[in-house]
Enzyme design. Structure first.
Site, short mmCIF file in Angstrom:
data_model
loop_
_atom_site.label_atom_id
_atom_site.label_comp_id
_atom_site.label_asym_id
_atom_site.label_seq_id
_atom_site.Cartn_x
_atom_site.Cartn_y
_atom_site.Cartn_z
N ARG A 64 0.81 -1.21 0.00
CA ARG A 64 0.00 0.00 0.00
C ARG A 64 0.85 1.27 0.00
NH1 ARG A 64 -3.10 -3.64 3.03
NH2 ARG A 64 -2.22 -2.86 4.96
N GLU A 101 5.30 -9.38 15.66
CA GLU A 101 4.62 -9.92 16.83
C GLU A 101 4.41 -11.42 16.69
OE1 GLU A 101 2.90 -7.42 14.90
OE2 GLU A 101 4.02 -5.90 15.97
#
Length: 178
Positions: A64, A101
């Site tokens: 993006r 994460e």
């Protein structure tokens, strides 16, 4: 384009709960891009924020980031390079692996994408925890670039990503607390 200078761009960001997984609130920029007045306004505001960095080239984070960097590079009269996931670029590359994460990921640029000392601004759609943006800066520095700034459409300020940017100035078009 509308002459209205105070258009609320947040009205054009769609919120999608539980995407891409439960508990995540996704900020969808596709609704902003579909509206020509709002998209032109967003690109104009980004151009005014990024121009003071005097970039030689914009580094667009897959995928993006490509959407904002391409029209912005055109407006600012500078080049654009792509930071891609491992194995997506032809030719020799420079890579940087970083922790997320939920595991690790690798970003790459073409070996000749930047010249030593070239002024680079990193472009992405969103700053959340800062892992990808920070890794982008590390990769560009490894390749010899001078990372003079970063710019995003949306920042989730409550996630503290800005703190991972090692003093790199960041411009944000829209901020959300969550």
């Amino acid at each position: 384009m509308t002459a209205q200078r105070d258009i609320d761009l947040k009205a054009y960001i769609r919120h999608i709960p539980d995407f891409p997984k439960p508990g995540i609130l996704f900020y969808d920029i596709s609704t902003l891009m579909r509206n020509p007045d709002a998209w032109q306004m967003a690109m104009g505001r980004l151009a005014r924020q990024v121009a003071p960095f005097k970039p030689d080239i914009l580094a667009a984070v897959e995928s993006r980031g490509f959407l904002t960097a391409a029209p912005l590079a055109d407006r600012l009269g500078c080049g654009m390079l792509m930071l891609r996931k491992k194995g997506k670029l032809p030719g020799r590359t420079v890579s940087h692996t970083y922790e997320l994460e939920y595991g690790s990921d690798t970003l790459e640029i073409q070996e000749d994408a930047v010249s030593p000392g070239q002024r680079v601004v990193i472009m992405d759609d969103l700053l959340a925890t800062g892992g990808t943006l920070s890794a982008s800066a590390a990769l560009l520095r490894k390749a010899g670039a001078e990372v003079v700034g970063a710019s995003v459409l949306v920042e989730l300020t409550g996630l503290g990503g800005r703190a991972k940017m090692d003093g790199i100035p960041i411009t944000t078009l829209l901020s959300y607390e969550d």
